[in-house]
Design a protein around this motif. Structure first.
Motif: not given
Length: 141
Positions: A84-107
């Motif tokens: 989150w500190s080095i990534c500048k692309d909001d689309g990539l950040k949004n995609s990563a955010r969705e994957k992280i939240l999905n990871f926690f939902q699976k748990w």
């Protein structure tokens, strides 16, 4: 924020290597490694700087210090902060955010599965809370 990332890259590399070599991440989710005390303080200082790692009680602080000695948790938080500190692309950040939240939902899909494993549940809750705070400092939640 990017300046705070430089010393955290070695821990991101460790997490990458663990995943690449098929290490069971869940099996290491409660294992404390004393060698992580140096990295723990580097990460902890960075997280404190951004008010992610705040504790008011001495016992709570000790518990959080202990959890940060678990390599998988420590390295995951490093990865999230660095990304989150080095990534500048909001689309990539949004995609990563969705994957992280999905990871926690699976748990949380089967809540009774880890009901007897209080240490795993406690560590999971810590990891989820701190990861969400990292997302929040970038206004991404």
């Amino acid at each position: 924020m990017q300046d705070d990332c430089y010393y955290l890259f070695k821990y991101v590399k460790r997490l990458r290597n663990a995943a690449a070599h098929n290490n069971c991440l869940l099996a290491n989710f409660t294992r404390v490694v004393g060698a992580y005390t140096t990295g723990k303080s580097e990460l902890k200082n960075t997280l404190r700087k951004y008010q992610i790692f705040q504790c008011s009680k001495r016992r709570e602080k000790h518990n959080q210090d202990k959890i940060l000695q678990i390599p998988i948790i420590h390295d995951f938080l490093c990865l999230a902060f660095v990304f989150w500190s080095i990534c500048k692309d909001d689309g990539l950040k949004n995609s990563a955010r969705e994957k992280i939240l999905n990871f926690f939902q699976k748990w949380e899909y089967e809540p009774n599965f880890f009901k007897e494993e209080t240490m795993i549940v406690k560590n999971y809750e810590f990891l989820k809370e701190k990861t969400q705070k990292i997302l929040e400092i970038n206004n991404f939640i």
